[in-house]
Scaffold this motif. Sequence first.
Motif: not given
Length: 203
Positions: A115, A149, A151
């Motif tokens: 991820g 999901q 970052s």
Amino acid sequence: MCVILAHSHRSPDISPMNVLSEMEDEDCLKDVEINGHDIPSLPIMDANGHPVYCSTELPLELSGVPILADFGQMLPAERCTSDTLELIEGRNLFDPIDHINNQYVLPLALAQYIGYLGPPPLEMIQKSPLFSTYFDKQGNWASEPPIPQTSLEEFVTTISPGEEKDQFLRFIRKLLTWDPEVRATTNEIYPDEWLMRSHEDMW
């Protein structure tokens, strides 16, 4: 006073325990030394019969730019350290733990790594019997749980968007890599533009 401890290992471990700061006034250390001679600390024996000495609280005033100190703590290349961003964010980047059973869960760890870092190199997957359990022949994730999901851009919230955050993310990506051969060495990371920012320019 500032003491720097640096061992020539390949990649630094950036965590609160490895960051030092300067002291405004070193005289308090002399006072502690003198008081220690005049009033020696009496140990308290613990349950195993070992002496435990009381510590002395120091009236410290810290200043200056934090200094990365100890490069001696190492982990196997297959594992990622969970405290790389802890100093900045105050929370772990990775949390691959089954908190009900208090167990490390490898598929959860791999999913979290992907991820943030993207998938590992195909060559690494093909060479690893362990990885082949969780990836297909094309290098795609083929296991549970699903890839979160996430970052690094979203994880880093204590640095405002802009030049410094961009520099910091480039710095972190030099250290957080799947392949230890492309990970920045200690000598390579020292002159990084984010580390070279002046104290006044940070935050």
